[in-house]
Each structure stands twice: as C-alpha cells, then as structure tokens.
Design a protein around this motif. Structure first.
Motif, PDB file in Angstrom:
ATOM      1  N   ALA A  59       0.908  -1.102   0.160  1.00 49.27           N
ATOM      2  CA  ALA A  59      -0.148   0.116   0.483  1.00 49.27           C
ATOM      3  C   ALA A  59       1.005   1.530   0.059  1.00 49.27           C
ATOM      4  O   ALA A  59       0.149   2.255  -0.762  1.00 49.27           O
ATOM      5  CB  ALA A  59      -1.203  -0.400   1.411  1.00 49.27           C
ATOM      6  N   ASN A  60       1.890   0.913   0.439  1.00 43.15           N
ATOM      7  CA  ASN A  60       2.403   2.606   0.518  1.00 43.15           C
ATOM      8  C   ASN A  60       3.829   2.676  -0.852  1.00 43.15           C
ATOM      9  O   ASN A  60       3.920   4.342  -1.166  1.00 43.15           O
ATOM     10  CB  ASN A  60       4.275   2.127   1.691  1.00 43.15           C
ATOM     11  CG  ASN A  60       3.573   2.623   3.396  1.00 43.15           C
ATOM     12  OD1 ASN A  60       2.242   2.952   3.516  1.00 43.15           O
ATOM     13  ND2 ASN A  60       4.300   1.464   3.885  1.00 43.15           N
ATOM     14  N   GLN A 104       0.533   3.957  -3.152  1.00 42.50           N
ATOM     15  CA  GLN A 104       0.298   4.796  -2.638  1.00 42.50           C
ATOM     16  C   GLN A 104       0.828   6.410  -3.068  1.00 42.50           C
ATOM     17  O   GLN A 104       0.803   7.504  -3.754  1.00 42.50           O
ATOM     18  CB  GLN A 104       0.240   6.012  -1.115  1.00 42.50           C
ATOM     19  CG  GLN A 104      -0.476   7.139  -0.977  1.00 42.50           C
ATOM     20  CD  GLN A 104      -1.274   7.488  -0.746  1.00 42.50           C
ATOM     21  OE1 GLN A 104      -2.719   6.893  -0.214  1.00 42.50           O
ATOM     22  NE2 GLN A 104      -1.663   7.857  -2.358  1.00 42.50           N
ATOM     23  N   LYS A 155      -6.676   7.327  -2.912  1.00 43.19           N
ATOM     24  CA  LYS A 155      -6.754   6.950  -2.119  1.00 43.19           C
ATOM     25  C   LYS A 155      -6.585   5.823  -1.979  1.00 43.19           C
ATOM     26  O   LYS A 155      -7.111   4.891  -2.764  1.00 43.19           O
ATOM     27  CB  LYS A 155      -7.593   7.369  -1.241  1.00 43.19           C
ATOM     28  CG  LYS A 155      -7.930   8.906  -1.591  1.00 43.19           C
ATOM     29  CD  LYS A 155      -6.996  10.087  -0.638  1.00 43.19           C
ATOM     30  CE  LYS A 155      -6.984  11.487  -0.492  1.00 43.19           C
ATOM     31  NZ  LYS A 155      -7.979  12.065  -1.582  1.00 43.19           N
ATOM     32  N   VAL A 156      -5.314   5.391  -0.615  1.00 47.12           N
ATOM     33  CA  VAL A 156      -4.826   3.352  -0.852  1.00 47.12           C
ATOM     34  C   VAL A 156      -5.543   3.317   0.955  1.00 47.12           C
ATOM     35  O   VAL A 156      -4.455   3.792   1.202  1.00 47.12           O
ATOM     36  CB  VAL A 156      -3.591   3.580  -1.552  1.00 47.12           C
ATOM     37  CG1 VAL A 156      -3.213   2.524  -1.115  1.00 47.12           C
ATOM     38  CG2 VAL A 156      -3.674   3.748  -2.624  1.00 47.12           C
ATOM     39  N   SER A 157      -6.450   2.079   0.594  1.00 45.88           N
ATOM     40  CA  SER A 157      -6.292   1.953   2.174  1.00 45.88           C
ATOM     41  C   SER A 157      -5.822   0.202   2.003  1.00 45.88           C
ATOM     42  O   SER A 157      -5.576   0.304   1.257  1.00 45.88           O
ATOM     43  CB  SER A 157      -7.753   2.158   2.455  1.00 45.88           C
ATOM     44  OG  SER A 157      -8.009   3.443   2.907  1.00 45.88           O
ATOM     45  N   ALA A 210     -11.993   5.062  -0.035  1.00 41.50           N
ATOM     46  CA  ALA A 210     -10.349   5.118  -0.517  1.00 41.50           C
ATOM     47  C   ALA A 210     -10.817   4.014  -2.181  1.00 41.50           C
ATOM     48  O   ALA A 210     -12.089   4.023  -1.981  1.00 41.50           O
ATOM     49  CB  ALA A 210     -10.004   3.102   0.017  1.00 41.50           C
ATOM     50  N   PHE A 260      -6.247   5.708   4.492  1.00 42.11           N
ATOM     51  CA  PHE A 260      -5.560   5.972   4.126  1.00 42.11           C
ATOM     52  C   PHE A 260      -4.869   7.782   4.932  1.00 42.11           C
ATOM     53  O   PHE A 260      -4.732   8.156   4.992  1.00 42.11           O
ATOM     54  CB  PHE A 260      -6.206   6.525   2.831  1.00 42.11           C
ATOM     55  CG  PHE A 260      -7.282   7.203   2.784  1.00 42.11           C
ATOM     56  CD1 PHE A 260      -7.251   9.188   2.546  1.00 42.11           C
ATOM     57  CD2 PHE A 260      -8.285   6.977   2.385  1.00 42.11           C
ATOM     58  CE1 PHE A 260      -8.858   9.432   2.784  1.00 42.11           C
ATOM     59  CE2 PHE A 260      -9.894   6.859   2.233  1.00 42.11           C
ATOM     60  CZ  PHE A 260      -9.667   8.398   2.125  1.00 42.11           C
ATOM     61  N   ASP A 261      -6.224   7.691   5.478  1.00 42.37           N
ATOM     62  CA  ASP A 261      -6.109   9.099   6.213  1.00 42.37           C
ATOM     63  C   ASP A 261      -5.681   9.075   7.772  1.00 42.37           C
ATOM     64  O   ASP A 261      -5.670   9.476   9.013  1.00 42.37           O
ATOM     65  CB  ASP A 261      -7.653  10.144   6.943  1.00 42.37           C
ATOM     66  CG  ASP A 261      -8.431   9.464   7.536  1.00 42.37           C
ATOM     67  OD1 ASP A 261      -8.061   8.278   7.548  1.00 42.37           O
ATOM     68  OD2 ASP A 261      -9.735   9.558   7.637  1.00 42.37           O
TER      69      ASP A 261
END
Length: 634
Positions: A115-116, A119, A130-132, A189, A483-484
């Motif tokens: 995910a990192n 993103q 947005k990536v969760s 997301a 993501f937040d």
C-alpha cells in the motif's frame, strides 16, 4: 498517528451516494502471471465501476509466507506481489479519470508495504487516489498458541490431525471475507490492498459497498460470492481451459487475446456474466458452467461472509456473450474460515532420461536398479524418491519423437548437502549427491541411454509443505487501515451456522439402464462431455456436464462413484470420493479427497494443480448412445 474508529455496520455506514442500478465489475487478473494488458485496457472503460484481481495461490502463499518468516534474517525480503505494481502503473491516470475503484489481494503477506508503494506511485502520477489496506489474515501467533495448547487442526482433505503432519509450521494465514473491503470503500478508498482474502472477497466487498447490503443480506451476498467465483480466474470464464475450444475458439479463429470477464451485479444479487466487447473469447452457458464447477467442494460454497448453495443454480443466455445467473441460495457463514499453514519441507530435485522404442518397462527397471545401488544407504534420507514415465510408444511409430518417453527421477530430502552438492565451487567431485547418483550410470545404462543435458534441475531447490484446516473467525484481528490514518476493527459475523465437515454426497436417484437409448458407440467420454477439474490443497475436484437436456439422464446414470473409480483405473488412490449433481446445468460433480500428493507445493506429480484429471477421465472409453454421438463431437 493512527486513530481507532468504530466499525460502521453496512446499512448504517457511509452512503455510496445516489448510485442506482447495476454494479459493473471486471476481473483483471487470475494470477501473478496473467496478461498485463487487462488493467490498462479496462481502466479506459468508464462504464466499469470496480477493477479487481487475484494474485494469490496456495503456491505463492507459501513462498511469501516464508519470505515474511525470514525477514529478520534478510531485510530485503518482500512478501507481496510486485507484478501488481507493474500492471497498475500504466492504468493509474485512467482509473483516476474514470473514478474507478480497485480491490486486490496482491498484498499477500505484507499489504501495508505494498500500500505504501502504491500510494507513492499514484502520487508520482499526479493523482489523488486514496489507498487503504486490510490486515488480519496473518494469524501465525494465535495459531501457534492454539497448536501448542493441543488444538488438532484436522486437515480438510484428509481429516488427519496436524500432529500427524510431521512438519514445523512457520506461518499461518486465514482467508478473510469482503467486509473489510466494503468498509474501506465506504470510507473513501479508491484502491484497497489486501492480503489473503478469499478469491471472491473483493467482489463481495464491492457489491456490499455499491448496493449498501448488510451483513445478513445472505441471498445478495451469496450471489456476489458466486459472481466472484466466476470472475476471479479472469479468462477461464471467457474460453480459457474450455473443453469446447476446438470448434468454438481454435477453428473459429477466436483463440487469441481472450477478453477479460465483466460482471453486472444487480441490487437483488442476480447478475450477468459478459466480457470485453473488443477482445476475443466467448461467454456462454458452457464456459460459465465450466468455471462454476471449478475448485468447488460440494453443493455448499463457504466464505467468511456467507455460504452459497450451488445445486439450484440456473444459467440463461441473454444475448451474445451474456449469461444470466439465478437460483443461488444464501445461508449464514460458518463461524470458522479456512486457514493455510506453511512449513519448510526441505529440498527437491529431478533428473530426466529419454527412452526410445522397445522394452520401455525393462529400461526403466534397469535405470531404477542402478540408481538405487549407487545411492546405497543414502536412500533412507529421501522423503520422496520416484521413477515416473510420461508417455507411451505406439505400435509402428511414424517418427522418433513419438517413440520416445520421458523418465523422471524425482527426489525430496531435508538434507541440503545431499540435494545441492556440486552446486558451489570447492565441493569435491566425489561428494555424494542426488544428481551424481542419477548420472554416473549412463555408460552402463540402457540401450540408447540419453539424459536431459540441462542438469540444473538436479540441484536441490526449496519446497514447502502446506496444511489446510479451519480457524475460528472470532480469533481473527481483522482491521481496515484507512488512508487518513484511521484504524477500524472489523468484527466477526454474529449470525453464523455450524455445518458438518462432510457435505452431502450421493449417487443419482433412480438411475436408468444404460441401454435405454438404444445402440452405442465405444468412444472417449469427452467426445460429448465437457468438464473442468482443479485443486484445493490436496483435494481434486472434477465437474462433468453434457450439452443437451436429453443427455442428462444418461450422464447422471453413467457417472456413479463406482464408475468414476473404474475410469480412473490406476489413478484411483482408494480414498474417499464425494458426489453431487446440479440438474439445471446437466452436471455431475466429484470431489476426490486427498488425491493430489500433498498439493501443488510439494507434489511429485506433473499435474500439481489437478487440472488434467478432467482431461484424463474425458479420454477414457465408454459406451455413448449413438443418438448422442451422431450429433457431433465437442
């Protein structure tokens, strides 16, 4: 810093907006090796709401699990599927432009790390996607604690206790459902990265989000589960692996660039299977039936969110390349979910010889006796040592290739020196090794003795053992990482049902005499019978079906469990075989329990995935009613 927020039950959570009608979802990957064009092409279709893909198999789970387990020794180890990044990269801008959602299991054993990367990738492409990510599938610690406290974790294929496995587990992954994915989409997301969610879970989660279904809308969830099952192998449902490929694909010049599948899921759960309009392949009742029968265990299909009943399913053509699915029954999920447990099995290697012409059986015996004599007492250090012949020599062959068979000597051992000696500089040439023992007899060997000259396979490579059992859902720490920075715990289902380990199994009721249809033709079963087979751990499933309604009574009357054993012949292991029917699809399904020699990760067979069991059975001779045979072969 991450903050914890409460889980919002589906129907009271964030709205999916004012969307109405049909969720359009496309399957863009059936494995780490699938064609990379899918993301790029389908992201250009603004009518598609969700792109999803499957990157995980039981084989990849063991490799990634081992990578995660050894990370303390090697910080460079990655435990996710980088091929997803390569597929996603050229599609990012179109995904953002068309406001599509993406849900995948490519996170494998490290969804946060993937995910990192994703993103940063979407940021580098100038989008604000947005990536969760979803976690909880890694249950290694809880599994080990339960194992050490005496939990038996009986094998799903064999029912044996894990104590009889004789392996040291290094990691355990539970199969999560789609609820965490639905929650991620509700919280904004655009891309959801998961680890080991069930193959169909992204479709279940996307449909829950889009149609705002609750966790106890079991009928709708069951339809989504079936849709996910049909879509998750990408072009398997659009003509891949299809037993009607000759006439409908190959001879029709429609066998390249098969289209990726698209599901159109309605608010009541019913759905239509279709495909890309500008690509090859086909979607018809037969291709959908074949994929429906693939890798199932019985009339009940279990998932962490819902249980779907298969034996009442109906398929209807609604136009070219459009098949409607109805008749799905939804039931509560079980309180457990499947768990895959990985252990390091040791090292395996193989050497091949080519044998030509006469006396094949005796030539094999000569190689075997000489090789075993060379090994001496070292034979005891092999867990597996087999001498298998592939192919046969026809009478009066027309060329040398057709008169040649492959002798494969296959070995597994926990002794790395025995399997890898000679692979490194400085190892003495007289060091005992599997490869040396196989090759050193060439000059005293069989007439025409010819080894395969690429001996890299004679050097041992690691292999893994894999154990499949059940794990309580209430012991899983299922979480969504937004993501937040928010973290949301996803509770287990509260409305569950305990099901027997043994599904319904039966021979047909009121079978008809096989001379009911008059004269017969002795011919391969597959001349008029379609099918599909596959693996689930060491279980092998086999689904067979006919084209026409009036052939159904013959098929169900012919294919008893006893008849299948007869057709399997020397391939019959003598282990349990389950059987059930799907009358509306003219289909008989068998589950060959524990048939595949420990499964794909450690099998000594070429057919590690069980996919050729169907083709073997279809080539066996049976008495086919002439009235059916005269209609033409598949």
């Amino acid at each position: 810093m991450a903050t914890n927020v409460p889980f919002s039950d589906q129907k009271s959570g964030q709205s999916n907006g004012n969307r109405k009608g049909v969720l359009k979802i496309a399957g863009v990957s059936g494995g780490v090796f699938d064609r990379f064009r899918a993301f790029t092409d389908l992201a250009k279709d603004a009518s598609i709401h969700v792109l999803f893909g499957d990157w995980i198999s039981e084989i990849s789970m063991t490799f990634r699990g081992n990578e995660r387990a050894t990370r303390a020794l090697d910080a460079e180890q990655t435990a996710f599927e980088m091929s997803f990044v390569a597929m996603l990269k050229p599609a990012i801008k179109d995904i953002a432009k068309n406001k599509q959602k993406v849900a995948v299991n490519a996170g494998s054993c490290d969804p946060e790390a993937l995910a990192n990367i994703v993103q940063q990738l979407v940021k580098d492409h100038g989008t604000n996607l947005k990536v969760s990510w979803v976690t909880g599938d890694d249950v290694t610690e809880k599994f080990m604690a339960m194992f050490e406290n005496g939990e038996t974790f009986p094998s799903l294929p064999s029912d044996l206790s894990i104590e009889q496995w004789g392996q040291d587990p290094i990691c355990a992954q539970a199969y999560l459902g789609g609820v965490g994915i639905a929650e991620a989409l509700r919280h904004g997301a655009d891309i959801v990265i998961c680890g080991r969610v069930a193959d169909a879970a992204p479709v279940v989660g996307a449909a829950m989000w889009y149609h705002n279904w609750g966790r106890e809308d079991f009928t709708q969830l069951a339809y989504a589960l079936v849709a996910g099952h049909l879509l998750e192998c990408s072009s398997y449902v659009t003509g891949g692996y299809y037993t009607g490929f000759k006439k409908e694909l190959l001879f029709a010049n429609n066998c390249t660039n098969l289209g990726f599948p698209i599901g159109e899921i309605e608010a009541n759960g019913e759905f239509i299977l279709t495909k890309e309009t500008n690509a090859g392949g086909i979607v018809n009742i037969r291709t959908v039936t074949a994929q429906l029968l693939y890798e199932i265990q019985g009339p009940l299909y279990y998932n962490s969110d819902v249980t779907a009943r298969f034996d009442g399913i109906k398929l209807t053509n609604e136009g070219p390349n459009r098949v409607r699915v109805t008749g799905v029954v939804g039931l509560p999920p079980p309180p457990t979910t499947k768990i895959g447990i990985t252990a390091r099995g040791g090292w395996q290697a193989e050497v091949h010889f080519f044998l030509t012409g006469l006396d094949i059986k005796e030539k094999v015996e000569l190689v075997k006796q000489q090789t075993l004599e060379s090994m001496g007492d070292y034979q005891k250090e092999f867990q597996t040592l087999t001498f298998n012949v592939t192919g046969s020599v026809p009478t009066n062959p027309k060329n040398q290739a057709s008169a040649t068979v492959d002798l494969r000597i296959f070995a597994q051992s926990r002794n790395p020196d025995l399997m890898s000696a000679g692979a490194h500089k400085g190892v003495a040439p007289d060091t005992p090794s599997f490869g040396k023992w196989c090759i050193e007899n060439c000059l005293q060997g069989y007439p025409g003795g010819t080894p395969a000259m690429d001996l890299r396979q004679s050097v041992g490579k690691p292999f893994f053992e894999y154990w499949v059992a059940l794990f309580p859902q209430d012991q899983i720490d299922h979480k969504l990482h937004v993501f937040d920075g928010k973290t949301i715990s996803v509770p287990p289902p509260t409305n569950t049902q305990v099901y027997p380990r043994q599904q319904d199994s039966y021979d047909t009721s009121s079978p008809l005499l096989l001379d009911t249809w008059g004269g017969t033709v002795r011919a391969p079963l597959g001349h008029i019978v379609h099918g599909r087979s596959g693996d689930k751990s060491s279980d092998c499933n086999l689904g067979l079906f006919v084209r026409n309604a009036d052939e159904w009574d013959w098929l169900r009357s012919l294919l008893s469990i006893e008849k299948l054993r007869e057709l399997l012949e020397e391939e019959d292991t003598g282990k349990k075989i389950d059987r059930f029917e799907i009358p509306a699809l003219f289909a008989v399904h068998f589950l060959l329990r524990d048939h595949l020699d420990r499964g794909a990760n450690s099998s000594s067979s070429y057919d590690i995935l069980g996919k050729n069991v169907c083709e073997y059975v279809r080539c066996k001779l049976v008495d086919i009613p002439k009235v059916f045979y005269d209609r033409g072969t598949i």
